[in-house]
Structure formats: C-alpha cells, structure tokens
Design a protein around this motif. Sequence first.
Motif, mmCIF file in Angstrom:
data_model
loop_
_atom_site.group_PDB
_atom_site.id
_atom_site.type_symbol
_atom_site.label_atom_id
_atom_site.label_comp_id
_atom_site.label_asym_id
_atom_site.label_seq_id
_atom_site.Cartn_x
_atom_site.Cartn_y
_atom_site.Cartn_z
ATOM 1 N N VAL A 146 -18.846 -1.573 9.327
ATOM 2 C CA VAL A 146 -18.996 -2.616 10.488
ATOM 3 C C VAL A 146 -18.113 -3.910 10.808
ATOM 4 C CG1 VAL A 146 -20.074 -3.391 12.648
ATOM 5 C CG2 VAL A 146 -20.238 -1.327 12.052
ATOM 6 N N VAL A 147 -19.223 -4.718 9.202
ATOM 7 C CA VAL A 147 -19.034 -6.380 8.886
ATOM 8 C C VAL A 147 -17.638 -6.032 8.419
ATOM 9 C CG1 VAL A 147 -19.556 -8.249 7.765
ATOM 10 C CG2 VAL A 147 -21.507 -6.367 8.885
ATOM 11 N N LEU A 148 -16.839 -4.960 7.376
ATOM 12 C CA LEU A 148 -15.728 -5.562 6.808
ATOM 13 C C LEU A 148 -14.782 -4.866 7.299
ATOM 14 C CD1 LEU A 148 -17.389 -5.738 3.305
ATOM 15 C CD2 LEU A 148 -16.844 -7.490 4.778
ATOM 16 N N ASN A 192 -27.529 3.573 6.045
ATOM 17 C CA ASN A 192 -27.679 3.019 6.680
ATOM 18 C C ASN A 192 -26.366 1.126 6.265
ATOM 19 O OD1 ASN A 192 -29.348 4.584 8.427
ATOM 20 N ND2 ASN A 192 -31.148 3.148 7.353
ATOM 21 N N GLN A 193 -27.100 0.964 4.951
ATOM 22 C CA GLN A 193 -26.481 0.372 4.170
ATOM 23 C C GLN A 193 -24.528 0.131 4.637
ATOM 24 O OE1 GLN A 193 -27.481 -2.882 3.290
ATOM 25 N NE2 GLN A 193 -29.321 -1.942 4.383
ATOM 26 N N THR A 194 -24.111 0.993 3.973
ATOM 27 C CA THR A 194 -23.193 1.484 3.892
ATOM 28 C C THR A 194 -22.389 1.168 5.769
ATOM 29 O OG1 THR A 194 -23.158 4.312 4.312
ATOM 30 C CG2 THR A 194 -22.435 3.212 1.663
ATOM 31 N N LYS A 195 -22.780 1.496 6.237
ATOM 32 C CA LYS A 195 -22.331 1.938 7.805
ATOM 33 C C LYS A 195 -22.108 0.017 8.449
ATOM 34 C CE LYS A 195 -24.405 6.033 9.389
ATOM 35 N NZ LYS A 195 -25.356 6.811 9.875
ATOM 36 N N ARG A 199 -13.864 2.562 2.259
ATOM 37 C CA ARG A 199 -13.286 3.015 0.115
ATOM 38 C C ARG A 199 -13.785 1.836 -0.444
ATOM 39 N NH1 ARG A 199 -12.615 7.172 0.614
ATOM 40 N NH2 ARG A 199 -11.984 6.961 -1.579
ATOM 41 N N HIS A 200 -15.427 1.588 -0.307
ATOM 42 C CA HIS A 200 -16.265 1.007 -0.964
ATOM 43 C C HIS A 200 -16.624 1.778 -1.348
ATOM 44 C CE1 HIS A 200 -18.977 1.197 1.983
ATOM 45 N NE2 HIS A 200 -18.229 0.155 3.213
ATOM 46 N N GLY A 201 -17.292 1.147 -2.771
ATOM 47 C CA GLY A 201 -18.027 2.572 -4.052
ATOM 48 C C GLY A 201 -19.613 3.090 -3.003
ATOM 49 N N LEU A 202 -19.888 2.879 -2.498
ATOM 50 C CA LEU A 202 -21.375 2.784 -1.787
ATOM 51 C C LEU A 202 -21.215 4.282 -1.223
ATOM 52 C CD1 LEU A 202 -23.523 0.119 -1.931
ATOM 53 C CD2 LEU A 202 -23.412 1.477 -3.661
ATOM 54 N N GLU A 203 -20.359 4.210 -0.086
ATOM 55 C CA GLU A 203 -20.017 5.191 0.657
ATOM 56 C C GLU A 203 -19.230 5.930 0.123
ATOM 57 O OE1 GLU A 203 -17.241 3.647 3.628
ATOM 58 O OE2 GLU A 203 -17.950 4.897 5.494
ATOM 59 N N ALA A 204 -18.451 6.024 -0.531
ATOM 60 C CA ALA A 204 -17.751 7.063 -1.137
ATOM 61 C C ALA A 204 -18.785 7.757 -1.627
ATOM 62 C CB ALA A 204 -16.631 6.694 -2.369
ATOM 63 N N ALA A 214 -23.172 -1.388 -9.103
ATOM 64 C CA ALA A 214 -24.250 -1.770 -9.995
ATOM 65 C C ALA A 214 -25.569 -1.893 -9.098
ATOM 66 C CB ALA A 214 -23.533 -2.948 -9.798
ATOM 67 N N LEU A 215 -25.434 -0.904 -8.217
ATOM 68 C CA LEU A 215 -25.990 -0.746 -7.081
ATOM 69 C C LEU A 215 -27.967 -0.728 -7.819
ATOM 70 C CD1 LEU A 215 -28.064 -0.792 -4.166
ATOM 71 C CD2 LEU A 215 -27.659 1.959 -3.929
#
Length: 343
Positions: free
Chosen positions: A266-268, A259-262, A272-277, A312-313
């Motif tokens: 939308v915001v950015l 949910n956070q990656t989605k 290609r950020h680490g969490l989503e990948a 760093a999550l």
Amino acid sequence: MEVPSWTLRIEGRLVDQPGTTWKTRPAGHKFSEFVNSMVVELERDPELYSDNVVQWRRSTAEADVDGFEIKRRGDEDVRARIMLDIRTATDRFKVGSPLLRELLDVRGTVSKAGFIMKLWQYIKFNNLQDSDDPDQIRCDAGLAQALGSSVVSFTALPQMLHAFLMRPDPLVIEYTVRVHEGDFHMGQYAFDVEVEVEEPSRAGAGPLANVPARHRDLVHIETQLAQKMQEIHNARAKRDFLRSFASDPVAFVHRWIDNQTKDLEVVLGDRRHGLEAALGAIMEADSMAQELTDGHKQALEHEAARWLKESALYDEPWADEAVFHYLSAKTLERMQQLMQHQA
C-alpha cells in the motif's frame, strides 16, 4: 435638622434539630441561602412615598448574607407584608386541583416524582389498572372527574399531571414597623420555617452545590476513564500479540510477514519486493500442495527458498530469540515424551 427615618431588618438563622451534636451539626449557613426571592410591600401613602415595594431575587454573582435591611424616611408606624419564596434542594410544587389533592391525600408541597408515586399508589389500591392492557387506567368516578377522562394511558400520566403542578405559594409574614417604641424594637414573634439542609456526609453533592466545579470534576473523571480504557485496550493487544507468538512462532512469523508485505504494498505501490514474493511462493505451495506435480512443487519451494535466502529479514535480533524459544518448546515436548515412554 435630621430627617426622621427607620430601618427594617429581616434576618434568620438555622436552628439545630433535636438530638444534633457538634459532630452532626451542619456547617454555617446564611439566611439568603434558603431564599429564592423576597418581596416587601409597605402600606404607605403612594402620593407621598413612591418606593413602597422592595424586591430581591437570588443571584449567583452575589454572596449569601445573614439578613436584609430596608431603610426609609418617615415617623409613622408602617404595616409591612413580607413574602418569601423558600428555596429547596428539590423542585417542589403545589397541586392546583383541590379534588386531586383530596383523592391523593397531598398535604402542602410535593415533588413531581412524589406526586406520580401517590397517583400510582391510588391506582394500585383501587385496582384501576386494566388486566388485559396494563397501560390503560380505568378511572373511578373521583379520578375521572379530576383528570377529565374515564380512561387514560399510563405512559401519558406524567405529561397530564404536569398541568396540575403549580409554583408553591410564598411564605407571607405580616409585620408592623413601630417607630415610636424607642431606638430599637424587636418583633414579638419569631417564625419557624422548615428548610432542606444537606447532610454533612454529602456536603456539596446537592443542587445547592457549586455546579461549575462539579462539572469540571465530572469532565476530569471522564477523561481519566477514557485514558484507562485506552491503556486496557493497548495491554490486551500486547498480550494477544505475545500469546500468539508464543503458541506457534513459525505460523506467527508467516502471518506477520503477510501483514507487513500488504502494508508495504500500500505504501510503495510495488508488488515485486522480496518478502512478498517469498511469502507468495510459500502460501501458493501450501494451498496447492494437493494438486501440484512433484516438479512444480519443487520449483515453487526452490523459488521461496531463494527469496528467503536473499532477504535480510531473518538477520534481525528477534529471529535468534524466536528460534531459541521455539527450540526450547520442542525440547521440553521431547523430554516429556521420553519420560512418558520410560514410565
């Protein structure tokens, strides 16, 4: 030389009903509180006196009073006709049709709801409702003559009956102002008029109450109700959040990351950020585990591990607490298994 004149005072007071005690006696009421309007007609020569009709109508801007005084010039007895429109807590009407009054046994004034109820009782008592179509009323001779139709729809009765309701006649009092019987003269008779008074336990709850104040109270209660509903909604969302985390922390964290990656996407606008990948690799490995070769599966797991290692999550304080609760649950589950095995 003083010009001769006289004063007519019209007043009234609330008389206690039989059996009334000091505990059940209603609070003090003014005479004008029970009157909607008043008209006084004086029988005098219109060529000599032009002010022979006096009218008063109730106004919310005026305070209630115990009586009214009419002052006029003259030294002769005057016949007066006093017409009072009595105020009631509920709207009451006079039935304009003598035939309908006789059929329904209506005496005096009646409310609209009471009028409809009397008609319904007459219909049920005389079995006038159609057995095949309950909405149809088969009028007998008297009712058909009063309503002007032999068959009427039950749903149309309230609107039809409205034409028979009229404003009630005013209370008329004949009185003679006697100016030759001394400085003060009181009428020979007092008139009893039935009025509606609020019950002490419901003071201020009827139509005679301060409507604007009641409206403000209602708005305040509705606002409080909306706030409480919002608090309940927030508490339920918090409970569901914590219950979901406690039941399966690993799956909960994965869903939360998804949910956070989605939201971050939308915001950015960046995919290609680490969490989503990392999450994408994990989900792809889980969904395609049955169809992938060992080499491809190991490559996906290696990519996911690399992204999670660089992220760093899991360095946040909540991660330690999540691991602690997860291990505690697993330890408790293992102890229960050992106890069952020993038993």
